[in-house]
Design an enzyme around this catalytic site. Structure first.
Site, PDB file in Angstrom:
ATOM      1  N   HIS A   1      -2.619   2.797  -5.543  1.00 52.52           N
ATOM      2  CA  HIS A   1      -3.157   1.598  -4.873  1.00 52.52           C
ATOM      3  C   HIS A   1      -3.847   0.421  -5.926  1.00 52.52           C
ATOM      4  O   HIS A   1      -3.710  -0.865  -5.657  1.00 52.52           O
ATOM      5  CB  HIS A   1      -4.479   2.220  -3.915  1.00 52.52           C
TER       6      HIS A   1
ATOM      7  N   ARG B   1      -1.847  -2.824  -6.912  1.00 53.14           N
ATOM      8  CA  ARG B   1      -2.353  -3.994  -6.138  1.00 53.14           C
ATOM      9  C   ARG B   1      -3.191  -5.004  -7.018  1.00 53.14           C
ATOM     10  O   ARG B   1      -3.286  -6.005  -6.989  1.00 53.14           O
ATOM     11  CB  ARG B   1      -2.826  -3.860  -4.852  1.00 53.14           C
TER      12      ARG B   1
ATOM     13  N   TYR C   1      -0.577 -15.295  13.772  1.00 48.12           N
ATOM     14  CA  TYR C   1       0.692 -16.056  13.636  1.00 48.12           C
ATOM     15  C   TYR C   1       1.141 -15.900  11.991  1.00 48.12           C
ATOM     16  O   TYR C   1       2.162 -16.317  11.603  1.00 48.12           O
ATOM     17  CB  TYR C   1       0.456 -17.508  13.701  1.00 48.12           C
TER      18      TYR C   1
ATOM     19  N   ARG D   1       0.919  -1.223  -0.061  1.00 43.23           N
ATOM     20  CA  ARG D   1      -0.036  -0.116   0.031  1.00 43.23           C
ATOM     21  C   ARG D   1       0.850   1.163   0.070  1.00 43.23           C
ATOM     22  O   ARG D   1       2.050   1.274   0.527  1.00 43.23           O
ATOM     23  CB  ARG D   1      -0.939   0.102   1.180  1.00 43.23           C
TER      24      ARG D   1
ATOM     25  N   HIS E   1      -4.150  -9.297   3.268  1.00 40.40           N
ATOM     26  CA  HIS E   1      -5.628  -9.157   3.636  1.00 40.40           C
ATOM     27  C   HIS E   1      -6.241  -9.711   4.862  1.00 40.40           C
ATOM     28  O   HIS E   1      -5.186 -10.409   5.279  1.00 40.40           O
ATOM     29  CB  HIS E   1      -6.701  -9.679   2.444  1.00 40.40           C
TER      30      HIS E   1
ATOM     31  N   LYS F   1      -2.840  -2.014   7.839  1.00 39.20           N
ATOM     32  CA  LYS F   1      -4.155  -1.872   8.076  1.00 39.20           C
ATOM     33  C   LYS F   1      -4.773  -2.919   9.233  1.00 39.20           C
ATOM     34  O   LYS F   1      -5.716  -2.363   9.695  1.00 39.20           O
ATOM     35  CB  LYS F   1      -4.928  -2.075   6.591  1.00 39.20           C
TER      36      LYS F   1
END
Length: 410
Positions: free
Chosen positions: A331, A334, A368, A241, A358, A271
Site C-alpha cells: 500500500h 501509493r 461523474y 490498492r 481519493h 473504496k
C-alpha cells in the site's frame, strides 16, 4: 425469456453485480452481498431512466411485473413513472425518500443514482422506511446509524446520516415534516480512525526498491515468482490498492493493443464505491502483453489455483523476503508515487488525487469523475512508468525467467 420465481429466489451471489432480465426493461439486480433489487429501465422525454421498484422478496416477481405494467400505463399517458405523486400528509420515510430520489434523478449519473437508492434500501428503509416522517426521532436515526457502524462501514454510516438530512430538507418545506431528527446526532457519530500511513522508504531509496522488485527471486516456483513480481510492478505503476490488483480480471482491461490502454475498475471493488478508470502506461501494457500463459484464468494475477486470485498476503510477504519488513508495504507504493508526483511540480494536485482514487466530497461531481482528468493522468502515469523503467535500466541487462523487464519510452 421471462423469469421464473425460482430463478429469482435461488439466484446466487457473485463477485460482481449481475442482472436477471424479465423483459420490457424489468430486471432484478443481484449484488455481491446477495441482495436482489428490482429495477425498470425505460425512456421518457428522449432519455433513458431507471426506476427502483424495491427489494426481493419484499417485492415479488408478480408485484414487480404489476409495477412494470403501471409504468407502461403512465408512459402511455405521457407521465414519467419515476416522478411520484406528492405523498399524503402522513407520509412515511420511504415514500419521502423515493420522492426525494426521483426529484434528483435527472442530475445524477445512472450508476450513482442506483447506488444511492441501494444504500437506502439496504440500510435506511428496514429501520425507518415504514415510520411516519413526523414520528421519527433522533434516537431512531442514531440506532440505524449504529447498526451500520457496527459492521465497520463508517463512510456509509456518515453518508446515510447525510441522506436522512437531505430527505428531511426536501420534506419540511412541503409540510410533510417539521424538523430534521438527523441534525442533532453529528457529534455522536463514531469518528473515523486516524489515518495510519503505511510504511514506505524514502524517495532516495526508491531505486533500490525498484531493482529489488525487478530482481525478485523469493519463491522457488517460477510461475508463482513471475506472477508475484508482475503483480508488484503492476501495483507500483498503476498506483492501485492491493485488492484492486489482486482481483483484476482480463475483461476489465481495454485496448491493450492500442496506444491508449485502460483499466476499468468496477465500483464494487473501489473504496469509494464508484467506477475508476486507470490509464495504463506503455510499461504496464508491455507487462500485461507478456503474460499470455496465464490467460486461462479470468484473473490477471491468479493464485495457486487458476480460478482463484492471488492471495491477500502474497505481495506483502514478497516485501518481507526482499528485506523490507517494517520499512515498506505494498500500500505504501501509493505514497511513494504521490510524493514523486507532488515534488515534481509538473502535475496538479487534483490529477494526483484522482489517480489515487481519493474521495470527492461533492456527491454529484463524484458520480461523474471516474474519467476525470484522464488525458493529464495518462501523461503523468507514463512519466512515472518511464521514471521506474529508467531505474531498472541503470542496473544493466540480466536474464529473466519471469515477465520481462519494463521498457522506457524515452
Amino acid at each position: 425469456m421471462a423469469l421464473k420465481e425460482l430463478e429469482v429466489r435461488y439466484a446466487t451471489k457473485r463477485q460482481k453485480d449481475y442482472k436477471l432480465a424479465d423483459g420490457e426493461g424489468l430486471y432484478v439486480l443481484v449484488r455481491p452481498n446477495g441482495s436482489k433489487l428490482w429495477r425498470l429501465k425505460y425512456r421518457f422525454g428522449g432519455k433513458e431512466k431507471l426506476l427502483s421498484i424495491g427489494p426481493y422478496p419484499k417485492v415479488s416477481l408478480a408485484d414487480a411485473r404489476l409495477r412494470r405494467a403501471e409504468a407502461k400505463v403512465a408512459l402511455g399517458q405521457g407521465r414519467d413513472p419515476g416522478a411520484q405523486d406528492t405523498p399524503a400528509h402522513g407520509t412515511t420515510f420511504e415514500e419521502a425518500a423515493r420522492a426525494w430520489h426521483a426529484n434528483r434523478l435527472s442530475s445524477l449519473e445512472p450508476s450513482h443514482a442506483e447506488r444511492l437508492m441501494t444504500r437506502l434500501e439496504r440500510d435506511a428503509f428496514p429501520a425507518l422506511g415504514a415510520k411516519q416522517l413526523k414520528e421519527i426521532t433522533s434516537s431512531d436515526v442514531l440506532a440505524m446509524v449504529r447498526t451500520v457502524e457496527a459492521r465497520g462501514a463508517l463512510d456509509v454510516s456518515r453518508r446515510l446520516k447525510q441522506h436522512v438530512s437531505q430527505i428531511y430538507r426536501f420534506a419540511i418545506p412541503q409540510g410533510w415534516a417539521e424538523q430534521d431528527p438527523a441534525a442533532h446526532i453529528t457529534d455522536l457519530l463514531k469518528p473515523k480512525p486516524r489515518v495510519r500511513h503505511m510504511p514506505r522508504v524514502g524517495v532516495r531509496e526508491l531505486a533500490e526498491l525498484v531493482r529489488a522488485i525487478d530482481q525478485y527471486d523469493g519463491e522457488e516456483n517460477p510461475r508463482r515468482r513471475a506472477i508475484t513480481r508482475a503483480a508488484m510492478l503492476f501495483t507500483l505503476l498503476t498506483w492501485a490498492r492491493t485488492n484492486e490488483t489482486r482481483l483484476a480480471t482480463w475483461d476489465e482491461l481495454e485496448g491493450l493493443d492500442t496506444p491508449e490502454p485502460l483499466w476499468r475498475v468496477p465500483a464494487e471493488r473501489m473504496k469509494m464505491e464508484r467506477e475508476h478508470l486507470v490509464p495504463l502506461s506503455s510499461q504496464v501494457r508491455t507487462l500485461l502483453q507478456r503474460l499470455p500463459s496465464y490467460r486461462g484464468s479470468g484473473f490477471v494475477f491468479p493464485g495457486d489455483k487458476p480460478a482463484q486470485p492471488l492471495s491477500q498476503n502474497t505481495m506483502i510477504y514478497a516485501c518481507y523476503r526482499m528485506g523490507y519488513r517494517g520499512r515498506q508495504t505494498v500500500h505504501g507504493f501509493r505514497g511513494l508515487a504521490s510524493t514523486w508526483a507532488n515534488e515534481a511540480e509538473d502535475y496538479r494536485s487534483d490529477w494526483i488525487e484522482m489517480a489515487l482514487a481519493h474521495a470527492e466530497q461533492d456527491e454529484v461531481r463524484g458520480a461523474y469523475n471516474g474519467a476525470l482528468y484522464l488525458t493529464p493522468r495518462r501523461r503523468m502515469l507514463q512519466d512515472w512508468g518511464d521514471f521506474i523503467a529508467g531505474m531498472m535500466e541503470g542496473e544493466g541487462e540480466r536474464a529473466r525467467d519471469a515477465a520481462p523487464r519494463l521498457e522506457s519510452t524515452t
